[in-house]
Design a protein around this motif. Structure first.
Motif, PDB file in Angstrom:
ATOM      1  N   ASP A 135       0.832  -1.212   0.000  1.00 32.06           N
ATOM      2  CA  ASP A 135       0.000   0.000   0.000  1.00 32.06           C
ATOM      3  C   ASP A 135       0.855   1.245   0.000  1.00 32.06           C
ATOM      4  OD1 ASP A 135      -2.356  -1.269  -0.115  1.00 32.06           O
ATOM      5  OD2 ASP A 135      -2.958  -0.903   1.968  1.00 32.06           O
ATOM      6  N   ASP A 187       2.193   1.783  -3.425  1.00 28.81           N
ATOM      7  CA  ASP A 187       1.153   2.224  -4.358  1.00 28.81           C
ATOM      8  C   ASP A 187       0.763   3.681  -4.120  1.00 28.81           C
ATOM      9  OD1 ASP A 187       1.082  -0.057  -5.803  1.00 28.81           O
ATOM     10  OD2 ASP A 187      -0.748  -0.868  -4.907  1.00 28.81           O
ATOM     11  N   ARG A 228       3.379   5.713  -5.589  1.00 33.65           N
ATOM     12  CA  ARG A 228       3.296   5.667  -7.051  1.00 33.65           C
ATOM     13  C   ARG A 228       2.252   6.657  -7.561  1.00 33.65           C
ATOM     14  NH1 ARG A 228       3.875   2.173 -11.527  1.00 33.65           N
ATOM     15  NH2 ARG A 228       2.449   2.913 -13.110  1.00 33.65           N
ATOM     16  N   ALA A 229       1.090   6.672  -6.902  1.00 34.85           N
ATOM     17  CA  ALA A 229       0.017   7.580  -7.314  1.00 34.85           C
ATOM     18  C   ALA A 229       0.490   9.035  -7.199  1.00 34.85           C
ATOM     19  CB  ALA A 229      -1.226   7.346  -6.469  1.00 34.85           C
ATOM     20  N   ALA A 265       8.047  -3.249  -5.433  1.00 37.33           N
ATOM     21  CA  ALA A 265       6.753  -3.896  -5.189  1.00 37.33           C
ATOM     22  C   ALA A 265       6.799  -5.358  -5.640  1.00 37.33           C
ATOM     23  CB  ALA A 265       5.640  -3.142  -5.924  1.00 37.33           C
TER      24      ALA A 265
END
Lengths: 174, 179
Positions: free
Chosen positions: A113, A116, A119-120, A162
């Motif tokens: 998480d 991610d 990454r966003a 990841a």
């Protein structure tokens, strides 16, 4: 990189002396820059003042600083917030991101998480730069390109990490 | 992407488009949908080598029964818009990779699709050509109000999107989109 949050995260697995904390930090994160004792003590007294750690015991004798520190509930919350908050995308984030991933794995939080969310955050900045590049100013386009290539490199690192989380998790807990 | 476009039937799950489930449609209706409402751009090898670039762009319209002249007029406009009107009389073998890809984008848009599927559209191009193709493609899609479904492993290409879905280990994850 936030030394305070990192030391707090290391305390989550159990109370430690200042000296133990320094050693644990250097072993995991201090490859090219070991901590000074002074940094550890000043950081710990700040954390103490803010109620994020408490003194779990004091050993008599042998030098001035033999306090054993334990993390408080507020400290655990603080680490959790730090890990969940994505970093402002900018070049040379590796050491902070690496530290966050390792601490998440060490403390049983969700490292996927964390990656991610980061990454966003990176892709959002890349979108903004891509949009800005549609302007006519060539010099500005070149500046955007430079930032975009660096962000892309970071993002590829996030992606690869990841994909390797299982492996890294085993190595960290070994 | 082939499932989304109704080319392949999914093993599990459903694909809905405008309230209709693609897998429940008869083949004939599905291919009508693909011809009429969907456009496609792939990484390479999509132009018919025997036809000129202009004839390639006009081809989707010709296949759905439009006359030669009526098909070639919009085809020429799309070539111009994609900045490759100079290659209209050439065959795909005689143009560069970047030019060929722009011709392919022109062909995918000539039918004014509602959804444009682009599978690694810049995968075979250098950075500068890739960037120009992405700019032209997204501008054209925006102007014609087509949605673009883009597959890429390049973050710089993904940054043209408003929303990202990451597929990792066979699992899709919907990431936060642009504000």
């Amino acid at each position: 990189m936030s030394i305070g949050h990192t030391l707090l995260g290391l305390l989550e697995s159990g109370p430690r002396h200042g000296y133990d904390l320094k050693r644990a930090f250097d072993e995991r994160f201090g490859h090219d820059r070991p901590l000074h004792y002074g940094q550890v003590y000043s950081t710990m007294s700040r954390l103490l003042k803010n109620g994020l750690v408490e003194v779990d015991g004091i050993e008599a004798g042998r030098g001035p600083e033999r306090k054993r520190y334990a993390i408080t509930d507020a400290g655990i919350t603080d680490v959790g917030q730090w890990l969940a908050q994505p970093e402002k995308p900018e070049p040379y984030l590796q050491s902070t991101l690496y530290t966050k991933v390792v601490l998440a794995l060490l403390t049983g939080r969700n490292a996927a998480d964390l990656l991610d969310t980061q990454r966003a955050e990176h892709l959002q900045l890349m979108r903004e730069l891509t949009q800005r590049k549609r302007g006519d100013d060539l010099a500005d386009q070149l500046i955007c390109d430079h930032a975009l290539f660096h962000l892309e490199a970071d993002l590829r690192w996030l992606e690869l990490t990841a994909a390797r989380l299982d492996q890294l998790s085993k190595a960290v807990r070994a | 992407m082939h499932c989304l476009a109704g080319i392949v039937q999914p093993d599990s799950g459903t694909v809905r488009y405008n309230g209709r489930e693609l897998s429940s449609l008869p083949d004939r209706e599905r291919s009508a949908l693909r011809r009429g409402e969907f456009g496609f751009v792939f990484q390479f090898g999509q132009l018919v080598p025997e036809l000129t670039c202009l004839e390639n762009v006009a081809l989707p319209l010709r296949l759905s029964g439009t006359g030669r002249k009526a098909a070639e007029t919009p085809a020429a406009e799309w070539l111009e818009r994609l900045e490759v009107d100079t290659v209209r009389a050439k065959r795909p073998g005689e143009v560069s990779g970047g030019q060929g890809q722009r011709v392919a984008v022109a062909r995918s848009l000539v039918t004014r699709p509602r959804v444009l599927f682009a599978d690694e559209p810049t995968g075979a191009l250098d950075s500068l050509n890739g960037e120009r193709v992405m700019q032209l493609l997204t501008d054209a899609a925006r102007d014609t109000r087509a949605a673009v479904v883009l597959v890429t492993h390049e973050a710089r290409v993904a940054a043209y999107s408003d929303r990202e879905v990451v597929v990792r280990d066979g699992k899709a994850r919907d990431m936060a989109g642009a504000a």
